[in-house]
Design a protein around this motif. Structure first.
Motif, short mmCIF file in Angstrom:
data_model
loop_
_atom_site.label_atom_id
_atom_site.label_comp_id
_atom_site.label_asym_id
_atom_site.label_seq_id
_atom_site.Cartn_x
_atom_site.Cartn_y
_atom_site.Cartn_z
N ASP A 203 0.82 -1.22 0.00
CA ASP A 203 0.00 0.00 0.00
C ASP A 203 0.86 1.26 0.00
O ASP A 203 0.47 2.29 -0.58
CB ASP A 203 -0.92 0.01 1.22
N THR A 204 2.02 1.21 0.66
CA THR A 204 2.88 2.39 0.73
C THR A 204 3.82 2.52 -0.46
O THR A 204 4.52 3.53 -0.61
CB THR A 204 3.74 2.37 2.02
N GLY A 205 3.84 1.50 -1.32
CA GLY A 205 4.72 1.54 -2.48
C GLY A 205 6.12 1.03 -2.23
O GLY A 205 6.97 1.05 -3.14
N THR A 208 6.64 -4.35 -4.16
CA THR A 208 5.87 -4.69 -5.35
C THR A 208 5.39 -6.13 -5.22
O THR A 208 6.01 -6.96 -4.54
CB THR A 208 6.73 -4.55 -6.62
#
Length: 228
Positions: A203-205, A208
């Motif tokens: 969600d925070t990037g 992956t």
């Protein structure tokens, strides 16, 4: 903050002692180069914080950690400082009650941040009569005012910074991607817990995810650290 420095290398112990001496309000009260010596000094000097190496000539620093962290209110906080970067040692330190884990080499600022964090936590505990949930969240998570800016900052309720950092370290060290089950095995967490941290990082990037198809049922989610 009274600090005991434990490292088998005399020069490294001297360098770490110098780092601590430059932190306002901190003093080095003792230096040990063996596990037994560290336990003896800790019993006599009653330090607030122990900087603990894992590789000691007579016993593992993880064993020393277990003897220092008995569950008593006056146990010292322990900051593990070591070249050991394998996930098993990191997990053992986490489950043994280490405040944090620094991998050598590191700069003085990294050590200062963790020592100052130990000071804040100890001060907050001393000032509490009863702990509300907000107090507990700060103690077990990112205790910096206003939250932090690192990977573990602004964690959802129920997730803690030390465990998030363990999951991050395991993902960074992995040769390729990992499933939630593989991450759980390496961190010694439950699969459900590992999956929560992994999905938070997605969600925070920071992480992956790819889907691996094969056989029947839903595809397997595979995670890899994106910020290398």
């Amino acid at each position: 903050m009274r600090v005991l420095v434990v490292d088998d290398d005399f020069m490294v112990a001297k360098v770490h002692s110098g780092y601590v001496a430059r932190i306002p309000g901190c003093e080095v009260v003792g230096v040990a180069h063996r596990g037994a010596e560290a336990l003896d000094l800790a019993a006599r000097l009653r330090p607030d914080l122990v900087l603990l190496d894992v590789y000691l000539p007579d016993m593992s620093g993880i064993d020393v950690l277990g003897k220092l962290r008995t569950g008593a209110p006056d146990d010292p906080s322990v900051l593990v400082i070591t070249a050991a970067d394998d996930s098993a040692t990191v997990a053992a330190a986490l489950h043994g009650g280490a405040l944090h884990y620094l991998v050598k080499p590191f700069d003085s600022r990294a050590l200062q941040e963790q020592v100052e964090r130990a000071v804040r936590i100890r001060g907050r505990l001393a000032s509490l009569d009863r702990a509300g949930q907000a107090d507990i969240d700060r103690l077990f998570g990112d205790d910096r005012p206003g939250g932090g800016t690192g990977t573990a900052a602004r964690l959802p309720k129920g997730l803690t910074a030390p465990t998030a950092e363990l999951v991050e370290r395991v993902l960074r060290a992995a040769d390729g991607d990992l499933s939630a089950s593989e991450c759980a095995e390496r961190t010694e967490l439950s699969r459900v817990s590992a999956r929560r941290y992994l999905e938070h990082f997605v969600d925070t990037g920071a992480v992956t995810v790819r889907l691996r198809y094969g056989g029947t049922g839903r595809p397997e989610r595979r995670y890899s650290w994106a910020r290398r």
